[in-house]
Write an enzyme that holds these catalytic residues in place. Structure first.
Site, PDB file in Angstrom:
ATOM      1  N   CYS A   1       0.674  28.612  15.006  1.00 36.67           N
ATOM      2  CA  CYS A   1      -0.146  29.576  14.268  1.00 36.67           C
ATOM      3  C   CYS A   1       0.076  29.432  12.771  1.00 36.67           C
ATOM      4  CB  CYS A   1       0.199  30.995  14.723  1.00 36.67           C
ATOM      5  SG  CYS A   1      -0.642  32.281  13.789  1.00 36.67           S
TER       6      CYS A   1
ATOM      7  N   CYS B   1       0.460  32.726  10.879  1.00 32.08           N
ATOM      8  CA  CYS B   1       1.767  33.352  11.075  1.00 32.08           C
ATOM      9  C   CYS B   1       2.853  32.645  10.270  1.00 32.08           C
ATOM     10  CB  CYS B   1       2.154  33.311  12.554  1.00 32.08           C
ATOM     11  SG  CYS B   1       0.950  34.022  13.683  1.00 32.08           S
ATOM     12  N   ASP B   2       2.841  31.313  10.285  1.00 34.54           N
ATOM     13  CA  ASP B   2       3.974  30.552   9.761  1.00 34.54           C
ATOM     14  C   ASP B   2       3.648  29.661   8.571  1.00 34.54           C
ATOM     15  OD1 ASP B   2       5.412  31.646  11.892  1.00 34.54           O
ATOM     16  OD2 ASP B   2       4.887  29.983  13.221  1.00 34.54           O
TER      17      ASP B   2
END
Length: 306
Positions: free
Chosen positions: A134, A137-138
């Site tokens: 993701c 997300c990261d």
């Protein structure tokens, strides 16, 4: 006892909850992950009718709020089994990982699908420490660094474009001879000077440095078997989704890939069980098709209840 229990709070499950509540049925939605499902990982959605552009989280929040306002109950829980009840006043029992049991008259399975993994040496060890699924997300962890993206479809290209905004360089690794994403996405990739595309390769290993940290990936060329190392600080895997329908195998049939067998009617093979969204057999998996399934499944379930 509930009229309908919906397993999954993605766009299919939330739409089903909205339709079922408008039909004045009691509804419980159970979700083991993020309310909103996989769309919460999308930083920008531009193909949802009526909303020119929004993040998946924003759309999810709207759906969740609407379902709650209509009176649906939404609870965090992992469902491990669905089975027939043993009393005359209900016909389904839903069992959760924490031991909680719920009773209902009908079940809508809208469990979605999860990110597919590479299945190569080193992948499991470095998940969260160099291997990610993701970008939203990261991606911030790799700002100013070099990353690789595995995959060539729309999801992979969207990840690569997002990463390209902050990373020094992005290498797309595609096992086919060309990218398979939409033409507009491919043109956007071509326009990025810090994005390179390598086709006809597979990832054969996630490498480890001498100090034990993430050390890049090894790729294998599909034409001649030649291997080489791709230097990167992290790799984002975007090779599609796979269903996690094992808890429902006792009340419905799965195809060879694990998807629940059902068509646009959203009926499962067991009376009182319906299915909606990415967890069922279908050719297109989009937010719009998930919401369509949710509506169809809820209407079918309400008719079944009489």
């Amino acid at each position: 006892m509930y009229d309908i229990i919906i397993i999954g709070a993605g766009p299919a499950g939330l739409t089903a909850a909205i339709y079922a509540r408008r039909a004045e049925r009691s509804v419980l939605v159970l979700e083991k992950g993020a309310f909103g499902g996989q769309m919460t990982y999308s930083p920008k959605i531009e193909n949802y009718p009526g909303i020119a552009a929004a993040s998946g989280t924003e759309i999810a929040d709207l759906m969740v709020g609407q379902a709650l306002d209509l009176g649906a109950e939404i609870e965090p829980a992992e469902v491990v089994k669905v089975e027939d009840g043993d009393a005359p006043d209900y016909n389904k029992r839903v069992l959760c990982a924490d031991g909680t049991e719920y009773e209902c008259r009908a079940v809508i399975i809208a469990a979605g699908a999860e990110h597919r993994r590479l299945g190569v040496p080193g992948e499991e060890k470095f998940i969260g420490e160099g291997v990610s699924f993701c970008a939203v997300c990261d991606g911030a962890f790799y700002r100013g660094r070099r990353v690789a993206v595995v995959g060539g479809g729309n999801s992979a290209l969207a990840e690569a474009l997002l990463l390209a905004d902050g990373c020094e360089h992005v290498t797309i690794l595609q096992n086919l001879d060309a990218l398979t994403g939409e033409a507009a996405m491919c043109r956007a990739i071509e326009a990025r000077e810090n994005v390179a595309v390598v086709c006809g390769v597979t990832v054969s290993e996630v490498l480890e440095r001498e100090d034990g940290g993430f050390g890049g990936v090894m790729i294998k060329h599909t034409d001649d078997g030649r291997t080489e190392k791709v230097e990167c600080d992290g790799v984002f895997v975007a090779i599609g989704l796979e269903p996690k329908n094992e808890p429902f195998a006792g009340v419905t049939s799965l195809d060879e890939r694990g998807y629940i067998l059902s068509d646009e009617s959203c009926f499962a093979e067991t009376p009182g069980v319906f299915v909606a969204g990415d967890c069922r057999t279908k050719s297109v998996r989009q937010i719009t098709t998930a919401t369509a399934d949710g509506a169809a499944a809820a209407i079918a379930a309400c008719r079944y209840l009489g």
